[in-house]
Design a protein around this motif. Sequence first.
Motif, PDB file in Angstrom:
ATOM      1  N   GLN A  44      48.825  41.320  30.392  1.00 18.02           N
ATOM      2  CA  GLN A  44      48.942  41.890  32.211  1.00 18.02           C
ATOM      3  C   GLN A  44      49.060  43.212  31.599  1.00 18.02           C
ATOM      4  O   GLN A  44      49.058  44.175  32.522  1.00 18.02           O
ATOM      5  CB  GLN A  44      50.430  42.100  32.729  1.00 18.02           C
ATOM      6  CG  GLN A  44      50.840  40.209  33.546  1.00 18.02           C
ATOM      7  CD  GLN A  44      51.341  39.546  33.978  1.00 18.02           C
ATOM      8  OE1 GLN A  44      52.498  40.054  34.479  1.00 18.02           O
ATOM      9  NE2 GLN A  44      52.343  38.611  33.696  1.00 18.02           N
TER      10      GLN A  44
ATOM     11  N   GLU B 123      47.918  35.037  32.090  1.00 26.25           N
ATOM     12  CA  GLU B 123      49.290  35.809  32.828  1.00 26.25           C
ATOM     13  C   GLU B 123      50.127  35.420  33.249  1.00 26.25           C
ATOM     14  O   GLU B 123      51.264  35.953  33.041  1.00 26.25           O
ATOM     15  CB  GLU B 123      48.412  36.928  33.509  1.00 26.25           C
ATOM     16  CG  GLU B 123      47.498  37.944  33.176  1.00 26.25           C
ATOM     17  CD  GLU B 123      46.951  38.950  34.144  1.00 26.25           C
ATOM     18  OE1 GLU B 123      47.679  39.238  34.974  1.00 26.25           O
ATOM     19  OE2 GLU B 123      46.042  39.892  33.982  1.00 26.25           O
TER      20      GLU B 123
ATOM     21  N   ALA C  84      38.173  39.310  35.729  1.00 24.97           N
ATOM     22  CA  ALA C  84      37.365  38.163  35.490  1.00 24.97           C
ATOM     23  C   ALA C  84      35.998  38.416  35.594  1.00 24.97           C
ATOM     24  O   ALA C  84      35.634  37.995  35.744  1.00 24.97           O
ATOM     25  CB  ALA C  84      37.884  37.626  36.895  1.00 24.97           C
TER      26      ALA C  84
ATOM     27  N   SER D 250      41.921  45.352  38.558  1.00 25.61           N
ATOM     28  CA  SER D 250      42.900  44.014  38.760  1.00 25.61           C
ATOM     29  C   SER D 250      42.556  42.966  38.287  1.00 25.61           C
ATOM     30  O   SER D 250      41.436  43.138  37.041  1.00 25.61           O
ATOM     31  CB  SER D 250      42.410  43.983  40.779  1.00 25.61           C
ATOM     32  OG  SER D 250      40.940  43.324  40.574  1.00 25.61           O
ATOM     33  N   GLN D 251      43.006  41.812  38.384  1.00 26.01           N
ATOM     34  CA  GLN D 251      42.623  40.272  37.815  1.00 26.01           C
ATOM     35  C   GLN D 251      41.172  40.050  38.381  1.00 26.01           C
ATOM     36  O   GLN D 251      40.169  39.915  37.399  1.00 26.01           O
ATOM     37  CB  GLN D 251      43.346  38.858  38.527  1.00 26.01           C
ATOM     38  CG  GLN D 251      45.062  39.359  38.007  1.00 26.01           C
ATOM     39  CD  GLN D 251      45.840  38.040  37.714  1.00 26.01           C
ATOM     40  OE1 GLN D 251      45.686  37.181  39.533  1.00 26.01           O
ATOM     41  NE2 GLN D 251      46.950  38.161  37.440  1.00 26.01           N
ATOM     42  N   GLU D 252      40.439  40.380  39.435  1.00 31.70           N
ATOM     43  CA  GLU D 252      39.370  40.036  39.906  1.00 31.70           C
ATOM     44  C   GLU D 252      38.514  41.006  39.023  1.00 31.70           C
ATOM     45  O   GLU D 252      37.141  40.036  38.648  1.00 31.70           O
ATOM     46  CB  GLU D 252      39.450  40.914  41.714  1.00 31.70           C
ATOM     47  CG  GLU D 252      39.452  38.968  42.535  1.00 31.70           C
ATOM     48  CD  GLU D 252      41.471  39.291  42.551  1.00 31.70           C
ATOM     49  OE1 GLU D 252      41.619  41.001  41.753  1.00 31.70           O
ATOM     50  OE2 GLU D 252      41.768  39.466  44.069  1.00 31.70           O
TER      51      GLU D 252
ATOM     52  N   ARG E  49      46.238  44.885  30.816  1.00 35.20           N
ATOM     53  CA  ARG E  49      45.147  45.036  32.166  1.00 35.20           C
ATOM     54  C   ARG E  49      45.360  46.219  33.020  1.00 35.20           C
ATOM     55  O   ARG E  49      44.343  47.240  33.245  1.00 35.20           O
ATOM     56  CB  ARG E  49      44.803  43.417  33.194  1.00 35.20           C
ATOM     57  CG  ARG E  49      44.699  43.559  34.874  1.00 35.20           C
ATOM     58  CD  ARG E  49      44.337  42.217  34.834  1.00 35.20           C
ATOM     59  NE  ARG E  49      45.699  41.804  35.639  1.00 35.20           N
ATOM     60  CZ  ARG E  49      46.742  42.866  36.064  1.00 35.20           C
ATOM     61  NH1 ARG E  49      45.753  43.956  37.567  1.00 35.20           N
ATOM     62  NH2 ARG E  49      48.060  41.963  36.288  1.00 35.20           N
TER      63      ARG E  49
ATOM     64  N   ARG F  75      38.648  33.767  38.658  1.00 37.93           N
ATOM     65  CA  ARG F  75      40.163  34.971  38.652  1.00 37.93           C
ATOM     66  C   ARG F  75      40.878  33.874  38.743  1.00 37.93           C
ATOM     67  O   ARG F  75      42.756  33.957  38.594  1.00 37.93           O
ATOM     68  CB  ARG F  75      40.677  36.085  40.355  1.00 37.93           C
ATOM     69  CG  ARG F  75      41.971  36.558  40.176  1.00 37.93           C
ATOM     70  CD  ARG F  75      42.217  36.617  42.196  1.00 37.93           C
ATOM     71  NE  ARG F  75      42.300  35.787  42.520  1.00 37.93           N
ATOM     72  CZ  ARG F  75      43.752  35.218  42.454  1.00 37.93           C
ATOM     73  NH1 ARG F  75      44.822  35.044  41.729  1.00 37.93           N
ATOM     74  NH2 ARG F  75      44.288  33.413  43.004  1.00 37.93           N
TER      75      ARG F  75
ATOM     76  N   VAL G  40      42.133  33.852  35.177  1.00 37.39           N
ATOM     77  CA  VAL G  40      42.748  35.149  34.578  1.00 37.39           C
ATOM     78  C   VAL G  40      45.028  34.937  35.065  1.00 37.39           C
ATOM     79  O   VAL G  40      45.150  35.704  33.866  1.00 37.39           O
ATOM     80  CB  VAL G  40      43.086  36.418  34.751  1.00 37.39           C
ATOM     81  CG1 VAL G  40      43.496  37.548  34.673  1.00 37.39           C
ATOM     82  CG2 VAL G  40      40.712  36.755  34.764  1.00 37.39           C
ATOM     83  N   SER G  41      44.972  34.218  35.933  1.00 39.42           N
ATOM     84  CA  SER G  41      46.192  34.312  36.583  1.00 39.42           C
ATOM     85  C   SER G  41      47.011  33.578  35.895  1.00 39.42           C
ATOM     86  O   SER G  41      47.948  33.743  35.625  1.00 39.42           O
ATOM     87  CB  SER G  41      46.149  34.132  37.868  1.00 39.42           C
ATOM     88  OG  SER G  41      47.136  33.607  38.588  1.00 39.42           O
TER      89      SER G  41
END
Length: 262
Positions: free
Chosen positions: A8, A36, A22, A17-19, A11, A29, A32-33
């Motif tokens: 986190q 994290e 990814a 962003s997570q998107e 990044r 995504r 990645v979530s």
Amino acid sequence: MEFSEKMQQLRKQRGMSQEKLAEIIGVSRQAVSKWESGQSYPEMDKMLSLSELFNVSVDSLVKDAPSNPPPMEITHISQPAVDRRFMYHYEYKSKKTWFGVPLIHVNIGRGVYVAKGIIAVGNIAIGGLSVGIITLGGLCLGALALGLFSFAGLAIGLLLSMGGLAVGAIAVGGLAVGIFAVGGLSVGVFSIGGCAIASHIAIGGYASGHIAIGDSVHGAYTLAIQDNDFSSIKAEQVESLIHQEYPRLWNSITARILSLFN
């Protein structure tokens, strides 16, 4: 600091962003979530990609130790070649819609991207005017096309199709199958081509049909050309034969056939 926390922090330091992360790494995504939130860990190839992307060692990522590298400009990041595959993607969707469908939708890239719109351009395109590898809609252009009017390597059109393999009411191609077929090998009700096979009228080098006109002919009624010259057959002969066998045939079709002999 746990791996999930480091992810986190790294990044966010780079404003991703997570998107976006990814997309660069080549995962979803949701993956990645989960990284994290500590629900899962990346596979080794993804861990290596993260290491190069954030300019940190793999050890510093996975070991429970402080990791706070100075922020770096994105332009200085060296991404592995495997990641660049996922950077090739472009999407545009117009705000204007028609019955809830975007007027223009462009969705192309390396992968499976679907475009849906009145005008659709994508790897897979569905729309009134469709351009792509696989296309469906009204007017379609692509490697594989299915629509009212189709132009493709493999074209299937309800009204008109043109392609290497063409199937439709009117089909034009290397191999053409339709009511009206024109091609190297044509099969239909009315066929014209090098090898023409028809239930009604066939015209070609090899012609097989109820009425067959060509160099090598097979049928109930045949007209053989001389010296590969179709002008050796008079249009009046063909017209008389058509009126005899198909008196209700549309005049426009008859005129089109007769134009070959005028």
